[in-house]
Design a protein around this motif. Sequence first.
Motif: not given
Length: 724
Positions: A672-684, A702-708
């Motif tokens: 869940q922590e992994r997915d929460a980070i994914h949601w947070r980074n993608a949306c921001i 965020p540890d990756h780019t939006l394209d990622y």
Amino acid sequence: MKRRLVRKLLFGAAFICLLSTQAFAQDGYRMWLSYDLIENPDKLSEYREMINYVSIPLSSPTLEAAGEELTPGLSGLLGEDIATTNQMQNGTIVVGTPGTSDLIAGLSLDDELNQLGPEGYFIEHRVVDGNHLMIIASNEEIGVLYGVFAFLRQLQTLQDLEGLSLKSSPKVEFRVVNHWDNLDRLVERGYAGLSLWDWGSLPHYEDPRYVDYARINASVGINATAINNVNADPKILTDQFLTKVAALADVFRPYGIQTFLSVSFNSPVDIGGLETADPLNPDVADWWESKVDEIYEKIPDFGGFLVKADSEGQPGPHGYGRTHAEGANMLADALAPHDGIVFWRAFVYDPAQTDRFREAYDEFVPLDGQFADNVILQVKNGPIDFQPREPFSPLFGAMEETNTMIELQVTQEYFGFDLHLAYMGPLFTEALTSDTYAKGEGSTVARVVDGSLFGYEHTGMAGVINPGSDRNWTGHPFVQSSWYSFGRLAWDHTLTAEEIAEEWIQMTYSTDEEFIEPVKEMMMMSRDAGVNYRMPIGLTHLYAQGHHYGPAPWTADLPRPDWTAVYYHKADENGVGFDRTATGSNAVDQYQEPVASRFRDLNRISDDYLLWFHHVSWDYEMNTGRPLWNELVHKYYSGVEQVREMQNLWNRTEGLIGSQRFEEVKSLLEIQERDAIHWRNACILYFQSVNNLPIPNGYEAPDHTLDYYKALEHTKYVPDPWYN
């Protein structure tokens, strides 16, 4: 008789297995009906002194079910055999109705029972002729069964028995669970394996699991089940499947559970050989009347139909130029001679509508008063579709002359499937306690659905549960808590989410306060955490299309605009949010005053609903004093931190329960922590690409780019058989 004997033997074997403390004791199968030896030595001693015998008549399948629950349950909880008796001896639990038990009849309980109706129960500790008795009584046998479950719950949660006096009756008539199971055993939005219903082996073999399913539901007062998908396969109404459904109904009946079927509106064409399903065509009406008669011949206590019509491609009366009322009433007329009910779903939306939010209200309010008395309009808690946070549907309080019930979702379609912990009790109570002001202050959604506001003929609450063949029924073990919460609230909507959570923890895991307090805190924050790292401040519909698991706020250019994310958030360089005031779709006007005024006023609306009703600038000052952009970033990061706090709370319980159960939830929280980070980074990153504003200082990048993240849009971490 033979079928009942086989069922009882299978049940007995299954129950012995369930009571074992080794192989299956801690795998989640028993849900909140574990009945393990009470951990608290003082309470154990107290209960052993007060409980020595059980007196219960086993004169019907329902009373047999009550006896099969009570005596083994007590033996498990107390760690000693409980004898049966026909006398009022000291320490006797006296169980029954005045008509089935001479002991109950002799206690002169008319005053108490007259308040309860057919399903209510009365539990009381009394001293009679010097003998300490525990009385479990009801007017009808099903009330006795509910009382037995309630009494066992008292023991499981370490309540005082001396001086105990309880009277309880359900707040609504139909407390129904909905399944979205297909006939091929795949479950739409099901995340716990295949369908429970093994159509290939029915009716010849009735899996003991069907009995346990009925026990689970009856234990919280659920009294109806719609067993197949609302996107219904017409074949469910063929003789082949009706015979199988009848076998399930036979299993459910002793537990007070009526069987309902979801039906396709076009069934007369698809399986009946007619050229039309026009509800005003006499041949169509005759076909449904004949089909209903056939069903009741097989299932005398059949409940009725659940219908999804003119929605998401499902056929309905609009296809024949008729209204929803005309379609529902035709089915209601066929069911009426058998006292059957139609649950008619209000989940409709038209691609031509400029605001999907408005659709159900605009469609159904003009029909108020046109529906038959045995139709109940089944309305989702919010106006869109089970989103992590929605305002209550404006249909609640707007249908004074139409029976209206609420539909809630237990299965975690928008809360992380079987991988995230998201206790739905706070969402359910948030919806039920919302004030519609339909008849002034205090006109809550709960008072609408329980009929006390408008005097409805029939009332109900529905929960979409979607359990499956996984050993623990629900995939994630904490989804069980939302099933439990739905049942408890359907029985009594005045309960709080917190007290329900504490009950569930005690019954499912442990009565140790060192365990209860951190787990309850974790559960109570879990829903808000899910909102914050997904769709805070009134954002909605940001998920990837199809599987609904991960984020995709960039979704656009689909065949229908209301399937896209950009349709809902309308983010541009100037601001974000859907204007539903008079300058936009004016959906806010569907609410009563003062709700409408509060939603339309930027100075009064709660931050939770801001972007549901307003398109505001990125620099708009929030109630916290932060600009909207900073507040949005803060919420997304807070959601991740809440998941991390949930991990810390769970880690405090290590050693207080079995290691297998502890490690399972610990691992799921890491996912869940992994997915929460994914949601947070993608949306921001997406919203940043629109507004070109920097992420405020103090937040990790965020540890990756939006394209990622865009490339991950169609990646599912878990299988969903409905999406392929």
